[in-house]
Structure formats: C-alpha cells, structure tokens
Design a protein around this motif. Structure first.
Motif, PDB file in Angstrom:
ATOM      1  N   THR A  14       0.845  -1.203   0.000  1.00  0.00           N
ATOM      2  CA  THR A  14       0.000   0.000   0.000  1.00  0.00           C
ATOM      3  C   THR A  14       0.876   1.247   0.000  1.00  0.00           C
ATOM      4  O   THR A  14       2.105   1.178   0.118  1.00  0.00           O
ATOM      5  CB  THR A  14      -0.930   0.037   1.233  1.00  0.00           C
ATOM      6  N   MET A  15       0.203   2.398  -0.099  1.00  0.00           N
ATOM      7  CA  MET A  15       0.879   3.689  -0.098  1.00  0.00           C
ATOM      8  C   MET A  15       0.337   4.537   1.068  1.00  0.00           C
ATOM      9  O   MET A  15      -0.701   4.220   1.650  1.00  0.00           O
ATOM     10  CB  MET A  15       0.626   4.430  -1.416  1.00  0.00           C
ATOM     11  N   TYR A  16       1.039   5.599   1.360  1.00  0.00           N
ATOM     12  CA  TYR A  16       0.491   6.582   2.288  1.00  0.00           C
ATOM     13  C   TYR A  16       0.774   7.979   1.735  1.00  0.00           C
ATOM     14  O   TYR A  16       1.732   8.192   0.995  1.00  0.00           O
ATOM     15  CB  TYR A  16       1.065   6.431   3.700  1.00  0.00           C
ATOM     16  N   ALA A  17      -0.096   8.899   2.088  1.00  0.00           N
ATOM     17  CA  ALA A  17       0.047  10.284   1.631  1.00  0.00           C
ATOM     18  C   ALA A  17       0.296  11.179   2.841  1.00  0.00           C
ATOM     19  O   ALA A  17      -0.312  10.993   3.907  1.00  0.00           O
ATOM     20  CB  ALA A  17      -1.199  10.741   0.894  1.00  0.00           C
ATOM     21  N   VAL A  18       1.195  12.137   2.682  1.00  0.00           N
ATOM     22  CA  VAL A  18       1.425  13.147   3.716  1.00  0.00           C
ATOM     23  C   VAL A  18       0.463  14.303   3.453  1.00  0.00           C
ATOM     24  O   VAL A  18       0.415  14.827   2.329  1.00  0.00           O
ATOM     25  CB  VAL A  18       2.880  13.648   3.701  1.00  0.00           C
ATOM     26  N   ILE A  19      -0.278  14.689   4.495  1.00  0.00           N
ATOM     27  CA  ILE A  19      -1.337  15.688   4.343  1.00  0.00           C
ATOM     28  C   ILE A  19      -1.017  16.939   5.159  1.00  0.00           C
ATOM     29  O   ILE A  19      -0.627  16.850   6.327  1.00  0.00           O
ATOM     30  CB  ILE A  19      -2.690  15.128   4.825  1.00  0.00           C
ATOM     31  N   LYS A  20      -1.217  18.081   4.536  1.00  0.00           N
ATOM     32  CA  LYS A  20      -1.147  19.367   5.224  1.00  0.00           C
ATOM     33  C   LYS A  20      -2.576  19.802   5.529  1.00  0.00           C
ATOM     34  O   LYS A  20      -3.368  20.047   4.605  1.00  0.00           O
ATOM     35  CB  LYS A  20      -0.456  20.413   4.334  1.00  0.00           C
ATOM     36  N   PRO A  21      -2.979  19.887   6.815  1.00  0.00           N
ATOM     37  CA  PRO A  21      -4.368  20.233   7.142  1.00  0.00           C
ATOM     38  C   PRO A  21      -4.759  21.625   6.638  1.00  0.00           C
ATOM     39  O   PRO A  21      -3.928  22.536   6.569  1.00  0.00           O
ATOM     40  CB  PRO A  21      -4.393  20.191   8.681  1.00  0.00           C
ATOM     41  N   PHE A  22      -6.035  21.759   6.284  1.00  0.00           N
ATOM     42  CA  PHE A  22      -6.552  23.073   5.920  1.00  0.00           C
ATOM     43  C   PHE A  22      -6.651  23.973   7.151  1.00  0.00           C
ATOM     44  O   PHE A  22      -6.371  25.167   7.084  1.00  0.00           O
ATOM     45  CB  PHE A  22      -7.928  22.943   5.267  1.00  0.00           C
ATOM     46  N   ALA A  23      -7.085  23.421   8.287  1.00  0.00           N
ATOM     47  CA  ALA A  23      -7.222  24.200   9.520  1.00  0.00           C
ATOM     48  C   ALA A  23      -5.838  24.518  10.090  1.00  0.00           C
ATOM     49  O   ALA A  23      -4.929  23.677  10.059  1.00  0.00           O
ATOM     50  CB  ALA A  23      -8.042  23.426  10.545  1.00  0.00           C
ATOM     51  N   ASP A  24      -5.693  25.727  10.589  1.00  0.00           N
ATOM     52  CA  ASP A  24      -4.429  26.144  11.202  1.00  0.00           C
ATOM     53  C   ASP A  24      -4.419  25.671  12.652  1.00  0.00           C
ATOM     54  O   ASP A  24      -4.849  26.377  13.568  1.00  0.00           O
ATOM     55  CB  ASP A  24      -4.301  27.671  11.130  1.00  0.00           C
ATOM     56  N   LEU A  25      -3.926  24.472  12.875  1.00  0.00           N
ATOM     57  CA  LEU A  25      -3.999  23.838  14.188  1.00  0.00           C
ATOM     58  C   LEU A  25      -3.093  24.491  15.222  1.00  0.00           C
ATOM     59  O   LEU A  25      -3.290  24.313  16.427  1.00  0.00           O
ATOM     60  CB  LEU A  25      -3.651  22.352  14.068  1.00  0.00           C
TER      61      LEU A  25
END
Length: 283
Positions: free
Chosen positions: A252-263
């Motif tokens: 499988t693969m995985y994706a690195v995500i940058k959240p839209f919300a400024d946490l």
C-alpha cells in the motif's frame, strides 16, 4: 543637641541675643527705646526682617511643593483611570469583533450544512508539551457537547472531543495518532484512514494510510472525510496531499497531508453536536 550647641548657628544666635540684651539695658538707662540710634536699630532689624522673609518664602515654597505634588498625583490618577477605561473599551471592542466574525462563520457553515447542529467554543488551554496540539475549550455538556463529537473550523476538520465536563471539553487533534478518521481523496475517491506520527506532528502534518498502489492520488489532491463510522459527517475538509510514499510492506501507499485548519493558531472552534446520519456507518 550637643552638635547644635557647638554649631556656628547657635553661636550667632547667642551673640545676637546678647547684643539685643545690651541694647535693652542701654535703652533703659538712657530713657527708652527712642534713644537708640536709628542706624543701630536698622542694622539689627533689617537682617532679621530679611531672615524672616527668607524663612517665610522658603516655607511657602515648601508647602507649594506638596501642593503641586498632590495636584500632579491627582492628575496622574485621573489619566490612569482614563487609560484603564480605554483599555477596557478596546477589550470589549475586540470581543465584539471576534463574536461578529464567529457568527458570520457560523451562518456560512449553517448555509452549507443545514443539517448540522453546532456549539461554539473558545480555546482556553493548550499544553505546550503536547506535541500533537491537543487542547481544551470553554464549552461542555451544558451546550450539548458529547465525547466523539467532531471539532472543526470553517477551514476544515480539527479533531474530536474525547472528554467532557459541564463547561469544558478536551479535544484531540487530527495530528494525534489516536485520532483515526475514515477519509478519501476527493478527486479519485481512493479511500484510506488518517493517522498521525510524532515526527509529522512537529511539522503540523499527518498521514492518509492504506492507500491502494493504483489509487491514482497525486500531490495537490484534497482529502475529505468519508462518513464511515458515523462519527464524522461526510466530506469534511481535512487537507491537501503534499507527497505520496510506499509503505514498508510494499503493498500500500500513504500520503502526507497538510491540514486546511491552522492547528497551531486556534482561538475559536465549532463542535458538531448533531448531523444527519450521526451514529450510522455510511457505506
């Protein structure tokens, strides 16, 4: 006292006193004060008058210092009171501005999702030692908030409530490995599950795990909630894919995500306390 008796001032006083006594004796023996030569009287009285005047002026100046000081103190207190009032007004203005912005965002969210029920909350504490940015808000069960309620901003998903009190709720962000959200890539509909890691959390990012190798997901794609599990409504925005990497199992693969919300800079959030399909496992 002994030092004063030895001082020049005391000696001068004694000399003047003796001189005056001598004058009085002379006047008595010659028939009265009128017989005292005017020059002698002037020589004695004039310095004494000058001394008295100097003492009087000095006393007035001394009193004036206290009078001016009291006036300045009163003026400073008045100015400080005015500054405090201005600061209070500024705080009230800032709060009204914040509430107006919050209500505007609330109305926009209600228009986009009429089935959502919301409770707003302000972030009141965030442990700086918590690498995942978990925090506490000033709203709880009195506003209808329960554990597992999703927490959002108008930009996207923030996390989920995991502990509730009467007037507070603790929120675990999507960066925390314990927060797992069923999600998919909006362009390709490729499904997966979000998960955080300590290293990615330091960058304010998370992963979308279990992506099929032929998913077709690419950098720049949006990741949204799938609605599976009944905790999160469908199509809540999560973030943007920044990179895709193969898993160690090579399956499988995985994706690195940058959240839209400024946490990292949260101040106010919305808790979704109800929505159509809540508690149901969407297919």
């Amino acid at each position: 006292m002994k030092e004063f008796l030895k001082s020049v001032a005391f000696k001068v006083i004694v000399v003047v006193a003796l001189f005056l006594i001598g004058i009085m004796i002379y006047a008595a023996s010659t028939g009265g004060v009128s017989t005292i030569p005017a020059t002698i009287t002037g020589a004695i009285v004039t310095p004494l008058q000058s001394l008295a005047s100097t003492i009087s002026n000095g006393f007035n100046d001394f009193i004036g210092i206290f009078t001016d000081s009291n006036a300045l103190r009163a003026e400073n207190e008045q100015l400080q009171a005015e500054i405090n009032e201005l600061r209070k007004n500024q705080v009230e203005t800032d709060e009204l501005r914040r509430l107006n912005e919050l209500y505007r965002e609330f109305l926009e969210l209600k228009e986009q999702h009429p089935d959502y029920q919301f409770a707003d909350g302000r972030v009141i504490s965030m442990d700086p030692a918590d690498k995942y940015g978990n925090f506490t808000i000033d709203a709880g069960s009195l506003k209808g908030i329960e554990a597992n309620d999703p927490v959002i901003t108008p930009e996207g998903l923030v996390g989920v409530v995991y502990e509730v009190g009467l007037n507070y709720a603790k929120v675990r962000t999507i960066l925390d490995p314990a927060t797992q959200v069923s999600a998919y890539v909006s362009r390709t509909r490729s499904g997966g599950v979000t998960g955080g890691t300590a290293s990615l959390a330091q960058e304010g990012k998370l992963r979308l795990n279990l992506l099929a190798r032929d998913s077709g997901a690419a950098t720049g794609d949006y990741v949204v909630t799938s609605g599976r599990g009944g905790i999160y409504p469908e199509q809540l925005l999560i973030g943007t894919i920044e990179e895709i990497q193969p898993e160690s199992d090579a399956l499988t693969m995985y994706a690195v995500i940058k959240p839209f919300a400024d946490l990292q800079n949260l101040s106010s959030v919305f808790v979704i306390t109800g929505f159509d399909g809540q508690g149901e496992d969407a297919s």
